[in-house]
Design a protein around this motif. Structure first.
Motif, PDB file in Angstrom:
ATOM      1  N   ILE A 105       0.570  -1.141  -0.158  1.00  0.00           N
ATOM      2  CA  ILE A 105      -0.021   0.061   0.112  1.00  0.00           C
ATOM      3  C   ILE A 105       0.694   1.535  -0.035  1.00  0.00           C
ATOM      4  O   ILE A 105       0.532   2.206  -0.808  1.00  0.00           O
ATOM      5  N   LEU A 106       1.927   1.345   0.694  1.00  0.00           N
ATOM      6  CA  LEU A 106       2.698   2.583   0.968  1.00  0.00           C
ATOM      7  C   LEU A 106       3.399   2.932  -0.373  1.00  0.00           C
ATOM      8  O   LEU A 106       3.802   4.134  -0.468  1.00  0.00           O
ATOM      9  N   ILE A 111       6.094   7.396  -3.833  1.00  0.00           N
ATOM     10  CA  ILE A 111       6.322   7.947  -5.038  1.00  0.00           C
ATOM     11  C   ILE A 111       5.613   9.278  -5.172  1.00  0.00           C
ATOM     12  O   ILE A 111       6.402  10.325  -5.700  1.00  0.00           O
ATOM     13  N   ASP A 112       4.459   9.571  -4.525  1.00  0.00           N
ATOM     14  CA  ASP A 112       3.774  10.816  -4.700  1.00  0.00           C
ATOM     15  C   ASP A 112       4.746  11.859  -4.088  1.00  0.00           C
ATOM     16  O   ASP A 112       4.938  12.974  -4.383  1.00  0.00           O
ATOM     17  N   ILE A 113       5.092  11.343  -2.541  1.00  0.00           N
ATOM     18  CA  ILE A 113       5.843  12.295  -1.717  1.00  0.00           C
ATOM     19  C   ILE A 113       7.233  12.689  -2.455  1.00  0.00           C
ATOM     20  O   ILE A 113       7.587  14.040  -2.489  1.00  0.00           O
ATOM     21  N   GLN A 114       8.067  11.732  -3.051  1.00  0.00           N
ATOM     22  CA  GLN A 114       9.337  11.982  -3.671  1.00  0.00           C
ATOM     23  C   GLN A 114       9.013  13.141  -4.778  1.00  0.00           C
ATOM     24  O   GLN A 114       9.782  13.816  -4.984  1.00  0.00           O
ATOM     25  N   SER A 159      -6.847   6.682  12.408  1.00  0.00           N
ATOM     26  CA  SER A 159      -7.350   5.683  11.418  1.00  0.00           C
ATOM     27  C   SER A 159      -7.277   6.558   9.710  1.00  0.00           C
ATOM     28  O   SER A 159      -7.311   7.647   9.744  1.00  0.00           O
ATOM     29  N   PHE A 160      -6.785   5.779   8.787  1.00  0.00           N
ATOM     30  CA  PHE A 160      -6.700   6.410   7.523  1.00  0.00           C
ATOM     31  C   PHE A 160      -7.397   5.897   6.244  1.00  0.00           C
ATOM     32  O   PHE A 160      -7.513   6.159   5.198  1.00  0.00           O
ATOM     33  N   MET A 161      -7.642   4.369   6.587  1.00  0.00           N
ATOM     34  CA  MET A 161      -8.236   3.621   5.629  1.00  0.00           C
ATOM     35  C   MET A 161      -8.742   2.299   6.033  1.00  0.00           C
ATOM     36  O   MET A 161      -8.414   1.830   7.005  1.00  0.00           O
ATOM     37  N   ALA A 288      -0.101  14.266   2.936  1.00  0.00           N
ATOM     38  CA  ALA A 288      -0.019  13.546   1.808  1.00  0.00           C
ATOM     39  C   ALA A 288      -0.851  12.188   2.010  1.00  0.00           C
ATOM     40  O   ALA A 288      -1.629  11.676   1.045  1.00  0.00           O
ATOM     41  N   LEU A 289      -0.885  11.482   3.027  1.00  0.00           N
ATOM     42  CA  LEU A 289      -1.787  10.171   3.541  1.00  0.00           C
ATOM     43  C   LEU A 289      -3.219  10.590   3.374  1.00  0.00           C
ATOM     44  O   LEU A 289      -3.690   9.960   2.721  1.00  0.00           O
TER      45      LEU A 289
END
Length: 299
Positions: A105-106, A111-114, A159-161, A288-289
């Protein structure tokens, strides 16, 4: 502040070996001994019991260990905040993730953060839920992502998902032939699951207990890939996250067994020590999460 001495003390407390501590910190063994002596003089206490055969931290050493982790973290956070006084996000971020999240999942979030923050160095440590909770508690990572539950009072849980899990088996398993099975069909089956301490194993144990299932056998493997390979070459059942099995099911390597009137869901969470909540890089990661998975931690 005895910053270098505290770093040496924490490392020695964790590896329990003067030579290895010197190697890790790129210093001489006499320097390690001197750092410990300086701290013992400062705090007027013995920090370690030493003999040629063992090294053991003392009760007062245990007290200093927890405080030292906090002091080092505060120092490094302050240093980073000063370096990042301008708006650019840089430095490093240490992320702990349980296996399912870290391996399946991570990566897309990283990739988005980079792409958004190329000067931010990301370091990911993967372990089971229990290990990640302890890594957060001891400030070995800045933030942790877990799929299980924790009662650890020194961290906050958010919680996030919502994660869906499915019972899977090899294509030739007898239950795969059925369009739908009942809980009765799951009695006296062989199971393959993760090790104790993992969120996935914790969830399977909950399903087994709450439905009164009798288990024929239970094989523990500390790798989701290892579990899948075992199923493909055997006849057992497993309960794994959709993210773990999606590709294997699409490729026809494994089959999902649908259970009548049952869905298996759990909450994925990020955990954080209070001292880390104001750290700029941690805030950036959390934003970002939540941007990638908005409102997916609810209901």
């Amino acid at each position: 502040m005895y910053y270098e001495e505290l770093k040496t003390f924490v490392t020695l407390a964790e590896v329990k070996n003067f030579t290895k501590t010197a190697e890790l910190l790129l210093m001489s063994q006499p320097s390690v001994s001197l750092h410990i002596k300086n701290l013992e003089k400062e705090f007027q206490t013995k920090l370690f019991l030493r003999s040629p055969k063992f090294l053991q931290i003392t009760p007062t050493g245990e007290i200093l260990y927890d405080r030292a982790k906090q002091m080092i973290t505060i120092y490094e956070q302050t240093k980073q905040d000063i370096l990042e006084h301008h708006d650019s996000i840089k430095g490093e971020l240490k992320i702990g993730a349980s296996f399912t999240i870290g391996e399946y999942i991570l990566p897309s979030l990283l990739i988005d953060i980079q792409n958004d923050y190329p000067k931010l160095d990301l370091h990911v440590i993967i372990g089971n839920t229990e290990e990640i909770v302890q890594s957060v508690r001891l400030y070995q990572v800045d933030i942790g992502l877990i799929e299980g539950q924790t009662n650890e009072k020194e961290v906050s849980v958010h919680s996030f998902m919502q994660d869906k899990l499915f019972i899977i088996a090899s294509n030739n398993h007898e239950l795969v032939k059925k369009k739908e099975v009942t809980m009765t069909d799951l009695q006296n089956q062989a199971w393959v699951s993760r090790e104790l301490g993992s969120g996935t194993r914790e969830y399977l144990n909950h399903v087994i207990r709450s439905n009164g299932l009798k288990v024929k056998s239970l094989l523990s493997i500390s790798s989701s890939q290892g579990i899948k390979e075992t199923l493909i070459n055997g006849t057992g059942l497993s309960l794994l996250s959709h993210s773990v099995i999606e590709r294997d099911v699409q490729q026809g390597l494994l089959s999902i067994i649908k259970v009548k009137n049952h869905q298996f869901t759990r909450t994925l969470s990020y955990i954080i020590a209070p001292i880390m909540e104001d750290k700029r890089n941690v805030k950036t990661f959390i934003n970002a999460l939540n941007k990638k998975w908005p409102n997916k931690g609810k209901g």
